[in-house]
Design an enzyme around this catalytic site. Structure first.
Site, PDB file in Angstrom:
ATOM      1  N   ILE A  13       0.844  -1.202   0.000  1.00 35.87           N
ATOM      2  CA  ILE A  13       0.000   0.000   0.000  1.00 35.87           C
ATOM      3  C   ILE A  13       0.872   1.243   0.000  1.00 35.87           C
ATOM      4  O   ILE A  13       0.607   2.213  -0.695  1.00 35.87           O
ATOM      5  CB  ILE A  13      -0.955  -0.003   1.217  1.00 35.87           C
ATOM      6  CG1 ILE A  13      -2.047  -1.041   0.975  1.00 35.87           C
ATOM      7  CG2 ILE A  13      -1.569   1.376   1.456  1.00 35.87           C
ATOM      8  CD1 ILE A  13      -3.147  -1.052   1.995  1.00 35.87           C
ATOM      9  N   ASP A  70       1.230  13.094  14.886  1.00 35.87           N
ATOM     10  CA  ASP A  70       1.142  13.308  13.434  1.00 35.87           C
ATOM     11  C   ASP A  70      -0.329  13.447  13.020  1.00 35.87           C
ATOM     12  O   ASP A  70      -0.823  12.697  12.171  1.00 35.87           O
ATOM     13  CB  ASP A  70       1.816  12.135  12.718  1.00 35.87           C
ATOM     14  CG  ASP A  70       2.181  12.451  11.275  1.00 35.87           C
ATOM     15  OD1 ASP A  70       2.142  13.632  10.880  1.00 35.87           O
ATOM     16  OD2 ASP A  70       2.499  11.505  10.525  1.00 35.87           O
TER      17      ASP A  70
HETATM   18  N1  LIG Z   1      -5.092   0.069   9.551  1.00 39.28           N
HETATM   19  C1  LIG Z   1      -5.117   0.572   8.334  1.00 39.28           C
HETATM   20  N2  LIG Z   1      -6.190   0.376   7.526  1.00 39.28           N
HETATM   21  C2  LIG Z   1      -6.220   0.852   6.270  1.00 39.28           C
HETATM   22  N3  LIG Z   1      -5.210   1.547   5.704  1.00 39.28           N
HETATM   23  C3  LIG Z   1      -4.112   1.776   6.460  1.00 39.28           C
HETATM   24  C4  LIG Z   1      -4.008   1.315   7.807  1.00 39.28           C
HETATM   25  N4  LIG Z   1      -2.809   1.677   8.302  1.00 39.28           N
HETATM   26  C5  LIG Z   1      -2.192   2.342   7.316  1.00 39.28           C
HETATM   27  N5  LIG Z   1      -2.953   2.415   6.209  1.00 39.28           N
HETATM   28  C6  LIG Z   1      -2.618   3.040   4.915  1.00 39.28           C
HETATM   29  O1  LIG Z   1      -1.205   3.127   4.796  1.00 39.28           O
HETATM   30  C7  LIG Z   1      -0.799   4.499   4.772  1.00 39.28           C
HETATM   31  C8  LIG Z   1       0.493   4.685   5.560  1.00 39.28           C
HETATM   32  O2  LIG Z   1       0.331   4.185   6.871  1.00 39.28           O
HETATM   33  P1  LIG Z   1       0.783   5.028   8.152  1.00 39.28           P
HETATM   34  O3  LIG Z   1       0.546   4.171   9.354  1.00 39.28           O
HETATM   35  O4  LIG Z   1       0.105   6.345   8.095  1.00 39.28           O
HETATM   36  O5  LIG Z   1       2.343   5.142   7.959  1.00 39.28           O
HETATM   37  P2  LIG Z   1       3.303   6.345   7.548  1.00 39.28           P
HETATM   38  O6  LIG Z   1       4.134   6.566   8.756  1.00 39.28           O
HETATM   39  O7  LIG Z   1       4.075   5.823   6.383  1.00 39.28           O
HETATM   40  O8  LIG Z   1       2.448   7.546   7.210  1.00 39.28           O
HETATM   41  C9  LIG Z   1      -1.971   5.266   5.344  1.00 39.28           C
HETATM   42  O9  LIG Z   1      -2.010   6.596   4.883  1.00 39.28           O
HETATM   43  C10 LIG Z   1      -3.150   4.454   4.847  1.00 39.28           C
HETATM   44  O10 LIG Z   1      -3.427   4.735   3.504  1.00 39.28           O
HETATM   45 MG   LIG Z   2       0.699   8.324   7.990  1.00 36.53          MG
END
Ligand SMILES: Nc1ncnc2c1ncn2[C@@H]1O[C@H](COP(=O)(O)OP(=O)(O)O)[C@@H](O)[C@H]1O
Ligand SMILES: [Mg+2]
Length: 224
Positions: free
Chosen positions: A11, A128
């Site tokens: 993703i 964040d």
């Molecule tokens: N539990 C989740 N369910 C659905 N999508 C998720 C979830 N966790 C992360 N994502 C997707 O992955 C992306 C990046 O995850 P995130 O935890 O925000 O990490 P980063 O530190 O890279 O921003 C999010 O913006 C979202 O699109």
């Molecule tokens: Mg994020």
């Protein structure tokens, strides 16, 4: 190990972690994997990845107990630095925002304000708060994600800085609805603060403006 991470279901490959969609015991999940960084000394790198993984997973587990919508954590692999959590179906607030009417915007930002208010009153800093880290589900529920920068603090300064980031994001990325969204956020934030701590709440909010006038933020902006 009960899971298999399929590379094709990637993703996002961020600086900190890679996010994969997959199945875990028939559940739709996200595997958040902090990958080794070869520019760091191996032992130190492992320590950092393990502690960040544990910090994020523990925060998610604790925060769910306050009744805030966050993904459910199913498994923590501290050895490999992988969190297996619920996949939240929906759209990021960042992408949805332009399709929402004023009432919907108000409703979601108020809700976000109440969630952050509960976090802050319990000594949690999200770290964040951006519109990319909020998912709205098809049945209109709001989920907070990404506790990678989560921290514990009880200071007015840390709580103000937490909200200040959202304010900056709203001003720079969603300028045309900034006023409405920020006002609704603060309304939700205030409304959820316990009355005996209302003074603290007002100090946090007024400190946001003070932060803005400080040089270090101006410098930070310029550094970008
Ligand atoms: N539990 C989740 N369910 C659905 N999508 C998720 C979830 N966790 C992360 N994502 C997707 O992955 C992306 C990046 O995850 P995130 O935890 O925000 O990490 P980063 O530190 O890279 O921003 C999010 O913006 C979202 O699109
Ligand atoms: Mg994020």
């Amino acid at each position: 190990m009960n899971y298999e991470i399929e590379k094709k279901n990637l993703i996002k490959k961020g600086a900190e972690a890679s996010l994969n969609y997959g199945k875990w015991f028939n559940k739709e999940v996200i595997f958040k994997h902090r990958l080794p960084k070869n520019y760091r000394i191996e032992q130190l790198d492992k320590k950092i990845r393990t502690s960040r993984t544990l910090n994020e997973a523990r925060a998610l587990i604790k925060i769910k107990n306050y009744g805030i919508n966050v993904p459910c954590v199913y498994e923590i692999d501290s050895e490999e630095s992988i969190i297996t959590m619920d996949y939240i179906h929906g759209e990021k607030l960042k992408d949805l925002i332009k399709k929402l009417n004023e009432d919907q915007l108000e409703e979601y930002f108020k809700k976000l304000g109440t969630f952050i208010s509960i976090l802050h009153q319990n000594g949690h800093i999200h770290g964040d708060i951006t519109t990319s880290n909020v998912i709205i589900t098809p049945n209109k529920e709001l989920f907070l994600i990404d506790f990678g920068l989560h921290d514990y603090s009880d200071t007015i300064e840390d709580k103000s800085v937490d909200i200040h980031l959202l304010k900056r994001v709203l001003m720079s990325s969603h300028g045309n609805c900034f006023e409405l969204c920020y006002k609704a956020f603060l309304e939700g934030y205030r409304s959820c603060y316990q009355s005996k701590f209302l003074e603290e709440c007002e100090s946090i909010i007024s400190n946001i403006d003070i932060i803005e006038t400080r040089g270090r933020y101006i410098k930070k902006e310029k550094r970008r």
